[in-house]
Design a protein around this motif. Sequence first.
Motif, PDB file in Angstrom:
ATOM      1  N   THR A  40      84.350  32.810 -12.791  1.00  0.00           N
ATOM      2  CA  THR A  40      84.929  34.027 -12.211  1.00  0.00           C
ATOM      3  C   THR A  40      86.007  33.676 -11.188  1.00  0.00           C
ATOM      4  O   THR A  40      87.062  34.324 -11.118  1.00  0.00           O
ATOM      5  CB  THR A  40      83.830  34.884 -11.559  1.00  0.00           C
TER       6      THR A  40
ATOM      7  N   LYS B 243      74.197  30.988 -13.528  1.00  0.00           N
ATOM      8  CA  LYS B 243      74.844  31.856 -12.534  1.00  0.00           C
ATOM      9  C   LYS B 243      75.913  31.087 -11.772  1.00  0.00           C
ATOM     10  O   LYS B 243      77.001  31.625 -11.495  1.00  0.00           O
ATOM     11  CB  LYS B 243      73.799  32.415 -11.552  1.00  0.00           C
ATOM     12  N   GLU B 244      75.615  29.842 -11.419  1.00  0.00           N
ATOM     13  CA  GLU B 244      76.590  29.021 -10.709  1.00  0.00           C
ATOM     14  C   GLU B 244      77.814  28.744 -11.584  1.00  0.00           C
ATOM     15  O   GLU B 244      78.952  28.786 -11.116  1.00  0.00           O
ATOM     16  CB  GLU B 244      75.946  27.701 -10.273  1.00  0.00           C
TER      17      GLU B 244
ATOM     18  N   LYS C 205      79.824  31.881 -11.779  1.00  0.00           N
ATOM     19  CA  LYS C 205      80.519  32.114 -10.513  1.00  0.00           C
ATOM     20  C   LYS C 205      81.802  31.280 -10.450  1.00  0.00           C
ATOM     21  O   LYS C 205      82.859  31.764 -10.024  1.00  0.00           O
ATOM     22  CB  LYS C 205      79.591  31.766  -9.337  1.00  0.00           C
TER      23      LYS C 205
END
Length: 250
Positions: free
Chosen positions: A21, A14-15, A18
Motif C-alpha cells: 500500500t 498484513k505487513e 501494508k
Amino acid sequence: MVVTNFISLSNASKEAFKTATLLKTLNVNSLITGEDGVGKKSLASYILPNANVVDASDFDASITALNSVSQIIITNLHTSPNLNVLLDSIHSNDVRVIATSKNYLEHEILDDLFSVKFSIPSLSERPEDVRALIDIFSQEASKLFGVETEFNMLNFVPDVSENSASLKRQVMINYLLQDIKDTELMVIIENYLSDKLGSNSDYRNFLYLYEVPLIKVGLSKFKSQLKLSDKLGLNRNTLRKKIADNKKYL
C-alpha cells in the motif's frame, strides 16, 4: 476502489500488504520474493494495477516491454535467461518496475535498482490466510460444479506444500468427491488403472487403493483396531498385517 486478490488476515500478510500500500504512493522499484503460490503477483498487480505483466523467462518480451512502457510488472525474475542484460535494461530505461522472484538474487546492481525489497512468507506460516483461501476456493468449486453443498471440513487437513496451488487443487478435488456416487468413484479408479495393469500380480499391487482408505476412515471413526476388525469382519491379526503392509500410506 482498488481490488486485490491478495489475502491479508495473518500478521505476516498484513505487513506485506501494508508495504504494498505504501509502494502505491511511491515512484520506486520494488522486488517481492517468496515461494510460488504465496501471492506475489497479486500484490504486484495491486501496486501497479494498470501495468503490463511479463514473465522474465520470456527474455525478448521483457526487453521489448521495458523499451515501450512507463511501468511494468516482471514476474519470476530468477528465471531470466540473461539476468545481466535484463537488469541493465531496467537500469537504462526510465520505467517503474515491480518484480517478483522465488528467492533473493545476488547481483551487484540489484540493490540499487530495487530500493524496496520484501518477502511474503509461505502459507504454512499464515494459517488465517489458509482458512480464507479455503472459503474462496470452495465458492469457486461450488460455481464450477453447479453444487451448493457446503464444503465438508471434517478430517480436512490443508495441503500447503505448494501454497495456493496445492491448496486449491485439494479443495477442488475434495469438493467434487464429497458427494460422489459409488459408480462415479469406480469410473475414476478404472481410468486410473487403465494404463497401469499388466503384471502378474496386479491384484495384490493395487489392493491398497481400496484397503488404505477403508483402514484410515475406520481407525478415525472407531478409534481402535479391535473395534475396526469387528466392524470389517476381519481377524485382528489380519487387520494388523494389512496395516503393516500399507504403513507407508497410513
